[in-house]
Design a protein around this motif. Structure first.
Motif, short mmCIF file in Angstrom:
data_model
loop_
_atom_site.label_atom_id
_atom_site.label_comp_id
_atom_site.label_asym_id
_atom_site.label_seq_id
_atom_site.Cartn_x
_atom_site.Cartn_y
_atom_site.Cartn_z
N GLN A 1 7.90 10.47 -31.94
CA GLN A 1 8.35 9.51 -32.87
C GLN A 1 9.10 8.35 -32.05
O GLN A 1 9.71 7.50 -32.66
CB GLN A 1 9.61 10.42 -34.03
CG GLN A 1 8.99 11.26 -34.70
CD GLN A 1 9.88 12.03 -35.16
OE1 GLN A 1 10.79 12.85 -34.54
NE2 GLN A 1 10.29 11.81 -36.62
N ASP B 1 8.91 4.02 -36.49
CA ASP B 1 9.45 4.81 -37.38
C ASP B 1 10.84 4.82 -37.60
O ASP B 1 11.67 5.86 -37.51
CB ASP B 1 8.97 6.32 -37.61
CG ASP B 1 9.28 7.20 -38.63
OD1 ASP B 1 9.89 6.40 -39.85
OD2 ASP B 1 9.00 8.38 -38.97
N THR C 1 11.14 2.68 -31.76
CA THR C 1 10.24 3.65 -32.36
C THR C 1 9.65 2.87 -33.34
O THR C 1 9.87 1.66 -33.82
CB THR C 1 11.24 4.70 -33.23
OG1 THR C 1 10.33 5.46 -34.01
CG2 THR C 1 12.35 3.92 -34.10
N THR D 1 13.39 6.97 -40.10
CA THR D 1 13.26 8.45 -39.79
C THR D 1 14.50 8.54 -38.84
O THR D 1 15.34 9.48 -38.71
CB THR D 1 12.04 9.33 -39.27
OG1 THR D 1 11.25 9.10 -40.39
CG2 THR D 1 12.37 10.47 -38.64
#
Length: 152
Positions: free
Chosen positions: A66, A90, A88, A93
């Protein structure tokens, strides 16, 4: 009338969410450089030290897949102070993981050192491009200034 009101509420909420993230800006330095700039540019009560990646992943509930790059500094445990910079793909998240980290620290410090709770109630937590930045200190203005200086 009710449908129009509901639609306006949804649209307003979405706009506020996007403005709060400021994802249009990017960071012009590496996570390590930004974290170092935050550690040296913000006044901390505690001496912050760099934390090993495996420890960070465990504390934040993240996996290596991630995170593209990261740099995290934590205090001795006498304060809740912390600097974390994640790169990241993402950000949603990772931001949620940072929010959970803050929540966990609140639970830890609530009965241990309750004087630390105000900084945990109002940390700097920002998403800039593909970066998630967390700075827990008594000096949000200093942290925001450092982040602004490396934003483009």
């Amino acid at each position: 009338m009710i449908k129009k009101l509901l639609a306006m509420t949804v649209i307003t909420t979405m706009i506020i969410s996007l403005v709060g993230c400021d994802t249009g800006k990017t960071i012009s330095v590496s996570p390590d450089e930004l974290a170092s700039k935050l550690v040296s540019g913000v006044t901390f009560k505690d001496q912050l030290a760099k934390v090993e990646e495996d420890t960070v992943l465990d504390l934040y509930g993240l996996s290596q897949s991630q995170i593209s790059d990261m740099s995290v500094y934590m205090g001795s445990g006498a304060t809740a102070e912390e600097v974390a910079v994640f790169q990241t793909n993402d950000t949603e998240t990772v931001k949620k993981s940072a929010q959970q980290r803050i929540k966990n620290k609140k639970a830890d410090f609530e009965n241990y050192i309750p004087e630390e709770i105000p900084k945990l109630n109002d940390p700097v937590l920002q998403v800039k491009g593909d970066y998630v930045i967390l700075c827990i200190s008594d000096h949000n203005d200093q942290a925001e200034k450092v982040i602004h200086e490396v934003s483009k």
